[in-house]
Design a protein around this motif. Structure first.
Motif, short mmCIF file in Angstrom:
data_model
loop_
_atom_site.label_atom_id
_atom_site.label_comp_id
_atom_site.label_asym_id
_atom_site.label_seq_id
_atom_site.Cartn_x
_atom_site.Cartn_y
_atom_site.Cartn_z
N MET A 35 0.75 -1.48 0.02
CA MET A 35 0.09 0.36 -0.11
C MET A 35 0.79 1.54 0.31
SD MET A 35 -3.16 1.21 0.11
CE MET A 35 -4.05 0.69 0.68
N GLY A 36 2.20 1.42 0.83
CA GLY A 36 2.91 2.65 1.08
C GLY A 36 3.46 2.58 -0.23
N ALA A 37 3.75 1.57 -1.20
CA ALA A 37 4.28 2.15 -2.84
C ALA A 37 3.87 2.00 -3.27
CB ALA A 37 5.35 0.86 -2.81
N TYR A 38 2.37 1.78 -3.49
CA TYR A 38 1.22 2.21 -4.14
C TYR A 38 1.04 3.80 -4.11
CZ TYR A 38 -3.05 2.40 -7.15
OH TYR A 38 -4.58 3.21 -7.57
N MET A 39 0.87 4.15 -3.21
CA MET A 39 0.30 5.41 -2.57
C MET A 39 1.53 6.61 -2.98
SD MET A 39 -2.92 5.11 -1.91
CE MET A 39 -3.09 6.68 -0.79
N ARG A 40 2.93 6.25 -2.84
CA ARG A 40 3.96 7.41 -2.67
C ARG A 40 3.70 6.92 -5.15
NH1 ARG A 40 6.82 4.31 1.02
NH2 ARG A 40 7.04 2.78 -0.42
N ALA A 43 0.90 8.95 -5.79
CA ALA A 43 1.08 10.25 -5.45
C ALA A 43 2.30 11.43 -5.75
CB ALA A 43 1.26 10.80 -3.94
N LEU A 44 3.49 10.86 -6.38
CA LEU A 44 4.46 11.68 -7.16
C LEU A 44 4.36 11.47 -8.35
CD1 LEU A 44 7.41 9.66 -4.76
CD2 LEU A 44 6.37 12.36 -4.83
N ASN A 45 3.85 10.39 -8.92
CA ASN A 45 3.38 10.63 -10.39
C ASN A 45 1.96 11.16 -10.68
OD1 ASN A 45 6.79 10.09 -10.51
ND2 ASN A 45 6.48 8.03 -10.30
N VAL A 111 9.53 3.30 -22.43
CA VAL A 111 8.03 2.75 -21.89
C VAL A 111 8.52 3.05 -20.50
CG1 VAL A 111 5.93 2.77 -21.78
CG2 VAL A 111 7.39 2.82 -23.77
N VAL A 112 8.94 1.96 -19.68
CA VAL A 112 8.63 1.69 -18.01
C VAL A 112 9.31 2.44 -17.46
CG1 VAL A 112 9.95 -0.13 -16.68
CG2 VAL A 112 8.80 -0.59 -18.74
N SER A 113 10.74 3.17 -17.69
CA SER A 113 11.01 4.14 -16.95
C SER A 113 10.86 5.16 -17.06
CB SER A 113 13.10 4.21 -17.67
OG SER A 113 13.02 4.52 -19.23
N LEU A 114 9.82 5.56 -17.77
CA LEU A 114 9.08 7.11 -17.55
C LEU A 114 8.71 7.50 -16.24
CD1 LEU A 114 6.19 7.08 -20.50
CD2 LEU A 114 8.71 8.06 -20.75
#
Length: 114
Positions: A35-40, A43-45, A111-114
């Protein structure tokens, strides 16, 4: 003594049960279980890009097997002899297979590194 954390600021967000279910669904769609990784990431991207590369990795594995086969043929040719034109034809076929796959992998990595 406490472990020094890389991320030391705690954020707290309140959601409804419906919103929590929707977030969980979107996490599952993105293939993220933390959850933390997803929310970050959101929020950032503002988006999470999940790309299924299983077909690509299968192609890479086939290419590796092809290269291994080519190497075995070369060893056999050097040991027992074979027509040089056969080796040249195999090398051309291998190069023709590898070039498009290599270009595709470069595009996917961009694409993945966007």
């Amino acid at each position: 003594m406490t472990k020094k954390r890389r991320r030391s600021v705690h954020l707290h967000v309140m959601v409804t049960p419906e919103e929590q279910a929707l977030i969980a669904d979107r996490m599952a769609e993105a293939g993220i279980s933390n959850m933390g990784a997803y929310m970050r990431k959101m929020a950032l991207n503002g988006y999470v890009l999940h790309v299924d590369l299983s077909d690509i990795w299968e192609l890479v594995a086939l290419q590796r097997r092809c290269a291994n086969n080519l190497n075995q043929v070369a060893v056999h040719a050097n040991t027992y002899g074979i027509y040089p034109s056969e080796i040249t034809a195999l090398q051309k076929d291998y190069a023709a297979l590898w070039e498009p796959l290599s270009e595709l992998l470069k595009k996917l990595s961009a694409v993945v590194s966007l």
